[in-house]
Design an enzyme around this catalytic site. Structure first.
Site, PDB file in Angstrom:
ATOM      1  N   ASP A 220      40.125  40.129  41.155  1.00 12.61           N
ATOM      2  CA  ASP A 220      40.790  41.144  40.439  1.00 12.61           C
ATOM      3  C   ASP A 220      41.880  41.713  41.362  1.00 12.61           C
ATOM      4  O   ASP A 220      42.316  42.824  40.996  1.00 12.61           O
ATOM      5  CB  ASP A 220      39.659  42.159  40.221  1.00 12.61           C
ATOM      6  CG  ASP A 220      40.159  43.214  39.079  1.00 12.61           C
ATOM      7  OD1 ASP A 220      40.875  43.170  38.470  1.00 12.61           O
ATOM      8  OD2 ASP A 220      39.509  44.294  39.044  1.00 12.61           O
ATOM      9  N   SER A 244      42.394  46.799  34.476  1.00 14.01           N
ATOM     10  CA  SER A 244      42.081  45.555  33.803  1.00 14.01           C
ATOM     11  C   SER A 244      41.179  45.630  32.581  1.00 14.01           C
ATOM     12  O   SER A 244      40.249  46.562  32.436  1.00 14.01           O
ATOM     13  CB  SER A 244      41.001  44.899  34.807  1.00 14.01           C
ATOM     14  OG  SER A 244      41.338  44.783  35.990  1.00 14.01           O
ATOM     15  N   GLN A 294      43.483  37.058  32.922  1.00 17.65           N
ATOM     16  CA  GLN A 294      43.035  38.325  32.835  1.00 17.65           C
ATOM     17  C   GLN A 294      44.144  38.965  32.084  1.00 17.65           C
ATOM     18  O   GLN A 294      45.195  38.714  32.120  1.00 17.65           O
ATOM     19  CB  GLN A 294      42.870  39.331  34.370  1.00 17.65           C
ATOM     20  CG  GLN A 294      42.702  40.665  34.123  1.00 17.65           C
ATOM     21  CD  GLN A 294      42.691  41.365  35.295  1.00 17.65           C
ATOM     22  OE1 GLN A 294      43.752  41.996  35.735  1.00 17.65           O
ATOM     23  NE2 GLN A 294      41.592  41.297  36.446  1.00 17.65           N
TER      24      GLN A 294
END
Length: 301
Positions: A220, A244, A294
């Site tokens: 991430d 996110s 993502q």
């Protein structure tokens, strides 16, 4: 790497320095959840945290909770997660595990992370026993080795105050292959890909689930960089906000997170204040070890 991600990656310790084993040990401790009841675990955030819990932290902790309800011989092969609400780093996070299915080959778990009585994050993870099958993989891009590349602190020279990376202890060693987006934003060069070498900055225990969770944490950090580079903006340097929204990971082959892996990411599309980013991860010998997708919220103010 969002401003939140940078602070989370560097905020595991307040003693100064550039990382190393004792900072990595703090990350390992962060992932070592407390079992408070059957299928219920408790995690905490670093003592020096930003205003929101870093997404990689809650994803890694949720995967630890799921994995502790699964036999050791079944390795995680995929996870799918949604970030529902910002996490509060000042209070513990409760992870509730639902044992969805235990099949002959596959095990499925659902985890909900709760704070203040509300869900902040949900994760579905699937585990599988090792078995033979067809094999193929795309080759790793031809890039320079990590030892020949500047450190993150060296790359950030001149941007230290706004990027908050200088002289901060970090559990991960991060080396950009191409110029990072805080450099390209002012150069006019807007690459469509972002390539970064990473590894845990020290030695991890021989625990397969822990290595998977550390890679989940790391996945991430820089994934949205390719999107930012295409638009010439960056966290902390421009009026841009991000978070996110969801995160998916597929683990293809065994690896160690304390050995170098290449994170090759791209930004195929962005619209409606959302950007989609994809990433491929390769071990040092070129083995394709994982794939990431993502969607992130990006608002340019």
């Amino acid at each position: 790497m969002t401003e939140l991600a940078r602070q989370a990656a560097s905020g595991l310790d307040a003693d100064g320095g550039h990382g190393g084993q004792h900072v990595l040990d703090r990350l390992v401790g962060l992932l070592d959840l407390e079992r408070i009841e059957e299928n219920i675990y408790r995690g905490v955030s670093p003592p020096h945290s930003p205003t929101r819990v870093f997404g990689g932290q809650v994803a890694g902790q949720a995967l630890v909770a799921a994995g502790r309800t699964v036999p050791a011989e079944r390795g995680v092969h995929s996870l799918h997660a949604y970030f529902i609400r910002p996490g509060d780093p000042q209070v513990p996070i409760i992870y509730e595990v639902d044992r969805i299915r235990d099949g002959r080959s596959f095990t499925t778990r659902r985890v909900v992370a709760v704070q203040h009585g509300k869900a902040i994050f949900s994760l579905s993870a699937s585990f599988q026993v090792a078995e033979p099958g067809v094999e193929h993989a795309q080759p790793m891009p031809d890039v320079p080795g990590p030892e020949s590349l500047p450190t993150l602190a060296e790359r950030a020279a001149g941007y230290e105050r706004k990027l908050n990376v200088a002289n901060q202890p970090r559990p991960l060693d991060v080396r950009y292959v191409n110029d990072p987006p805080w450099v390209t934003r002012s150069s006019g060069d807007r690459p469509s890909r972002n390539q970064v070498w990473m590894r845990a900055d020290g030695r991890l225990p021989d625990d397969e689930l822990l290595h998977v969770c550390v890679l989940t944490y790391a996945s991430d950090l820089t994934l949205l960089d390719a999107t930012l580079a295409r638009h010439g903006v960056y966290w902390g340097l421009d009026q841009v906000l991000g978070a996110s929204l969801d995160h998916a990971l597929w683990f293809h082959r065994p690896f160690r997170a304390d050995e170098w892996f290449l994170y090759d990411s791209a930004a195929p599309t962005a619209s409606n204040a959302r950007a989609l980013a994809t990433g491929e991860l390769y071990s040092r010998d070129g083995t394709h070890i994982a794939t990431v997708v993502q969607e992130g919220l990006i608002r340019v103010l």
